[in-house]
Design a protein around this motif. Structure first.
Motif, PDB file in Angstrom:
ATOM      1  N   GLY A 178       0.784  -1.228   0.000  1.00 60.00           N
ATOM      2  CA  GLY A 178       0.000   0.000   0.000  1.00 60.00           C
ATOM      3  C   GLY A 178       0.815   1.277   0.000  1.00 60.00           C
ATOM      4  N   SER A 179       1.955   1.274   0.667  1.00 57.92           N
ATOM      5  CA  SER A 179       2.796   2.468   0.767  1.00 57.92           C
ATOM      6  C   SER A 179       4.136   2.084   1.380  1.00 57.92           C
ATOM      7  CB  SER A 179       2.125   3.521   1.657  1.00 57.92           C
ATOM      8  OG  SER A 179       2.033   3.036   2.988  1.00 57.92           O
ATOM      9  N   LYS A 180       5.047   3.043   1.377  1.00 56.89           N
ATOM     10  CA  LYS A 180       6.331   2.834   2.059  1.00 56.89           C
ATOM     11  C   LYS A 180       6.082   2.598   3.546  1.00 56.89           C
ATOM     12  CE  LYS A 180       9.748   5.986   3.456  1.00 56.89           C
ATOM     13  NZ  LYS A 180      10.692   7.084   3.204  1.00 56.89           N
ATOM     14  N   LEU A 181       5.154   3.353   4.129  1.00 63.86           N
ATOM     15  CA  LEU A 181       4.828   3.179   5.541  1.00 63.86           C
ATOM     16  C   LEU A 181       4.252   1.785   5.807  1.00 63.86           C
ATOM     17  CD1 LEU A 181       4.764   4.368   8.369  1.00 63.86           C
ATOM     18  CD2 LEU A 181       2.540   5.378   7.809  1.00 63.86           C
ATOM     19  N   GLY A 182       3.443   1.283   4.888  1.00 62.10           N
ATOM     20  CA  GLY A 182       2.897  -0.064   5.040  1.00 62.10           C
ATOM     21  C   GLY A 182       3.990  -1.125   5.024  1.00 62.10           C
ATOM     22  N   LEU A 183       4.966  -0.972   4.132  1.00 56.96           N
ATOM     23  CA  LEU A 183       6.100  -1.897   4.074  1.00 56.96           C
ATOM     24  C   LEU A 183       6.944  -1.766   5.342  1.00 56.96           C
ATOM     25  CD1 LEU A 183       7.931  -3.973   2.749  1.00 56.96           C
ATOM     26  CD2 LEU A 183       8.916  -2.120   1.359  1.00 56.96           C
ATOM     27  N   TYR A 184       7.178  -0.538   5.770  1.00 55.02           N
ATOM     28  CA  TYR A 184       7.929  -0.313   7.008  1.00 55.02           C
ATOM     29  C   TYR A 184       7.229  -0.985   8.190  1.00 55.02           C
ATOM     30  CZ  TYR A 184       9.650   2.073  11.164  1.00 55.02           C
ATOM     31  OH  TYR A 184      10.160   2.334  12.402  1.00 55.02           O
ATOM     32  N   ALA A 185       5.926  -0.788   8.299  1.00 59.48           N
ATOM     33  CA  ALA A 185       5.175  -1.365   9.420  1.00 59.48           C
ATOM     34  C   ALA A 185       5.273  -2.885   9.412  1.00 59.48           C
ATOM     35  CB  ALA A 185       3.717  -0.916   9.363  1.00 59.48           C
ATOM     36  N   PHE A 186       5.206  -3.482   8.228  1.00 62.34           N
ATOM     37  CA  PHE A 186       5.327  -4.934   8.109  1.00 62.34           C
ATOM     38  C   PHE A 186       6.711  -5.395   8.565  1.00 62.34           C
ATOM     39  CE2 PHE A 186       6.521  -8.775   5.857  1.00 62.34           C
ATOM     40  CZ  PHE A 186       5.432  -9.594   6.097  1.00 62.34           C
ATOM     41  N   ALA A 187       7.753  -4.729   8.073  1.00 61.60           N
ATOM     42  CA  ALA A 187       9.126  -5.105   8.425  1.00 61.60           C
ATOM     43  C   ALA A 187       9.377  -4.872   9.913  1.00 61.60           C
ATOM     44  CB  ALA A 187      10.123  -4.316   7.582  1.00 61.60           C
ATOM     45  N   ARG A 188       8.917  -3.750  10.423  1.00 59.91           N
ATOM     46  CA  ARG A 188       9.131  -3.448  11.839  1.00 59.91           C
ATOM     47  C   ARG A 188       8.422  -4.454  12.723  1.00 59.91           C
ATOM     48  NH1 ARG A 188      10.649   1.209  15.141  1.00 59.91           N
ATOM     49  NH2 ARG A 188       9.968   0.707  17.232  1.00 59.91           N
ATOM     50  N   GLN A 189       7.208  -4.822  12.372  1.00 53.31           N
ATOM     51  CA  GLN A 189       6.464  -5.798  13.174  1.00 53.31           C
ATOM     52  C   GLN A 189       7.230  -7.110  13.258  1.00 53.31           C
ATOM     53  OE1 GLN A 189       2.502  -6.657  11.791  1.00 53.31           O
ATOM     54  NE2 GLN A 189       2.067  -7.974  13.526  1.00 53.31           N
ATOM     55  N   ASP A 190       7.802  -7.549  12.153  1.00 50.26           N
ATOM     56  CA  ASP A 190       8.571  -8.789  12.151  1.00 50.26           C
ATOM     57  C   ASP A 190       9.820  -8.661  13.022  1.00 50.26           C
ATOM     58  OD1 ASP A 190       9.342 -11.479  11.105  1.00 50.26           O
ATOM     59  OD2 ASP A 190      10.980 -10.307  10.248  1.00 50.26           O
ATOM     60  N   VAL A 191      10.589  -7.599  12.831  1.00 52.90           N
ATOM     61  CA  VAL A 191      11.828  -7.393  13.578  1.00 52.90           C
ATOM     62  C   VAL A 191      11.519  -7.191  15.062  1.00 52.90           C
ATOM     63  CG1 VAL A 191      13.740  -5.765  13.897  1.00 52.90           C
ATOM     64  CG2 VAL A 191      13.134  -6.549  11.611  1.00 52.90           C
ATOM     65  N   GLU A 192      10.479  -6.426  15.348  1.00 52.82           N
ATOM     66  CA  GLU A 192      10.113  -6.161  16.732  1.00 52.82           C
ATOM     67  C   GLU A 192       9.656  -7.439  17.438  1.00 52.82           C
ATOM     68  OE1 GLU A 192       8.367  -2.099  18.248  1.00 52.82           O
ATOM     69  OE2 GLU A 192       6.783  -3.358  17.414  1.00 52.82           O
ATOM     70  N   ARG A 193       8.950  -8.301  16.723  1.00 55.23           N
ATOM     71  CA  ARG A 193       8.528  -9.575  17.320  1.00 55.23           C
ATOM     72  C   ARG A 193       9.745 -10.416  17.693  1.00 55.23           C
ATOM     73  NH1 ARG A 193       5.233 -10.246  20.439  1.00 55.23           N
ATOM     74  NH2 ARG A 193       6.866 -11.231  21.567  1.00 55.23           N
ATOM     75  N   ARG A 194      10.748 -10.437  16.824  1.00 51.58           N
ATOM     76  CA  ARG A 194      11.975 -11.180  17.131  1.00 51.58           C
ATOM     77  C   ARG A 194      12.671 -10.586  18.358  1.00 51.58           C
ATOM     78  NH1 ARG A 194      15.259 -11.511  11.726  1.00 51.58           N
ATOM     79  NH2 ARG A 194      13.758 -10.128  10.745  1.00 51.58           N
ATOM     80  N   LEU A 195      12.701  -9.251  18.447  1.00 48.74           N
ATOM     81  CA  LEU A 195      13.287  -8.573  19.606  1.00 48.74           C
ATOM     82  C   LEU A 195      12.533  -8.939  20.877  1.00 48.74           C
ATOM     83  CD1 LEU A 195      15.066  -6.282  20.951  1.00 48.74           C
ATOM     84  CD2 LEU A 195      13.094  -4.795  20.475  1.00 48.74           C
ATOM     85  N   LEU A 196      11.225  -8.788  20.853  1.00 46.60           N
ATOM     86  CA  LEU A 196      10.420  -9.025  22.049  1.00 46.60           C
ATOM     87  C   LEU A 196      10.483 -10.485  22.487  1.00 46.60           C
ATOM     88  CD1 LEU A 196       7.348  -6.733  21.326  1.00 46.60           C
ATOM     89  CD2 LEU A 196       9.354  -6.255  22.738  1.00 46.60           C
ATOM     90  N   ASP A 197      10.552 -11.413  21.549  1.00 45.40           N
ATOM     91  CA  ASP A 197      10.706 -12.829  21.907  1.00 45.40           C
ATOM     92  C   ASP A 197      11.973 -13.028  22.730  1.00 45.40           C
ATOM     93  OD1 ASP A 197       8.381 -13.561  20.579  1.00 45.40           O
ATOM     94  OD2 ASP A 197       9.415 -14.401  18.836  1.00 45.40           O
ATOM     95  N   ARG A 198      13.054 -12.407  22.313  1.00 50.10           N
ATOM     96  CA  ARG A 198      14.317 -12.538  23.039  1.00 50.10           C
ATOM     97  C   ARG A 198      14.251 -11.870  24.409  1.00 50.10           C
ATOM     98  NH1 ARG A 198      15.115 -13.200  17.930  1.00 50.10           N
ATOM     99  NH2 ARG A 198      16.895 -14.363  17.112  1.00 50.10           N
ATOM    100  N   MET A 199      13.672 -10.686  24.450  1.00 48.88           N
ATOM    101  CA  MET A 199      13.592  -9.960  25.720  1.00 48.88           C
ATOM    102  C   MET A 199      12.667 -10.673  26.704  1.00 48.88           C
ATOM    103  SD  MET A 199      13.693  -6.019  24.348  1.00 48.88           S
ATOM    104  CE  MET A 199      13.952  -5.238  25.950  1.00 48.88           C
ATOM    105  N   GLU A 200      11.530 -11.153  26.232  1.00 46.66           N
ATOM    106  CA  GLU A 200      10.611 -11.891  27.104  1.00 46.66           C
ATOM    107  C   GLU A 200      11.266 -13.176  27.604  1.00 46.66           C
ATOM    108  OE1 GLU A 200       7.301 -12.185  24.442  1.00 46.66           O
ATOM    109  OE2 GLU A 200       6.526 -10.206  25.002  1.00 46.66           O
ATOM    110  N   GLY A 201      12.050 -13.817  26.738  1.00 45.88           N
ATOM    111  CA  GLY A 201      12.782 -15.015  27.154  1.00 45.88           C
ATOM    112  C   GLY A 201      13.800 -14.705  28.236  1.00 45.88           C
ATOM    113  N   ALA A 202      14.485 -13.570  28.117  1.00 49.27           N
ATOM    114  CA  ALA A 202      15.464 -13.177  29.133  1.00 49.27           C
ATOM    115  C   ALA A 202      14.777 -12.903  30.465  1.00 49.27           C
ATOM    116  CB  ALA A 202      16.240 -11.946  28.667  1.00 49.27           C
ATOM    117  N   ILE A 203      13.617 -12.268  30.422  1.00 48.88           N
ATOM    118  CA  ILE A 203      12.881 -11.998  31.658  1.00 48.88           C
ATOM    119  C   ILE A 203      12.414 -13.309  32.288  1.00 48.88           C
ATOM    120  CG2 ILE A 203      10.715 -11.034  32.572  1.00 48.88           C
ATOM    121  CD1 ILE A 203      11.220  -8.645  30.621  1.00 48.88           C
TER     122      ILE A 203
END
Length: 186
Positions: free
Chosen positions: A52-77
């Motif tokens: 749909g837009s550059k922002l839509g692509l960014y949101a998709f990529a960020r959601q994926d990367v952020e999920r990987r980050l949060l999985d690691r952080m939640e695992g550490a906690i």
């Protein structure tokens, strides 16, 4: 669970991979639609068709990367909590503080290693939904509702400093130096 996992040979998958790389290393505003399309070997029309837009692509990529980050952080906690025992002990607030600091360091190391300094270091573009701040707030507990937002901002500032040339070890030391006071009732 994700509805779709990008396949690197599909146009959508190549766009997603190009976005993760481009937005990981440079701020959102500096990345162009033409450059994303060229990196993915597609037309700009394909980008608009799939996202749909550059922002839509960014949101998709960020959601994926952020999920990987949060999985690691939640695992550490979770690992820190398992090692320290029950959350109901008198030292629970101190244990939770150490667990959150540990998670922030795990997240910092992940972002640096993977080259996600900008996509994770910049506040989310186009939304007020900050999943990192929410996760940190939930990990701390209800007694300190704004602390998650403050910690997320500090964590992102450490990534921004690295992106600007600071040594990752200096950023790690800054995060490790944070002393959280979490009320016992949290």
């Amino acid at each position: 669970m994700r509805e779709w996992i990008p396949v690197s040979t599909s146009p959508r998958g190549r766009l997603a991979l190009a976005a993760v790389e481009a937005f990981g290393t440079r701020p959102f505003a500096e990345v162009t639609v033409a450059e994303l399309a060229a990196a993915a070997q597609v037309t700009t029309g394909a980008l608009y068709h799939h996202f749909g837009s550059k922002l839509g692509l960014y949101a998709f990529a960020r959601q994926d990367v952020e999920r990987r980050l949060l999985d690691r952080m939640e695992g550490a906690i979770a690992a820190s909590e398992s090692a320290s025992g029950s959350r109901s002990t008198p030292a629970a607030a101190s244990d939770r503080s150490a667990a959150v600091t540990s998670a922030m360091l795990v997240g910092l190391d992940f972002a640096v290693r993977e080259g996600f300094l900008h996509i994770l270091g910049d506040p989310p573009a186009g939304t007020d939904h900050d999943r990192l701040a929410e996760m940190l707030s939930q990990s701390i507990g209800p007694a300190a509702p704004l602390l998650g937002r403050v910690l997320a901002a500090a964590w992102r500032a450490a990534l921004a400093a690295i992106a600007d040339g600071a040594e990752p070890e200096d950023a790690r030391a800054a995060i490790a130096a944070l002393r959280l006071h979490i009320p016992n009732g949290a």
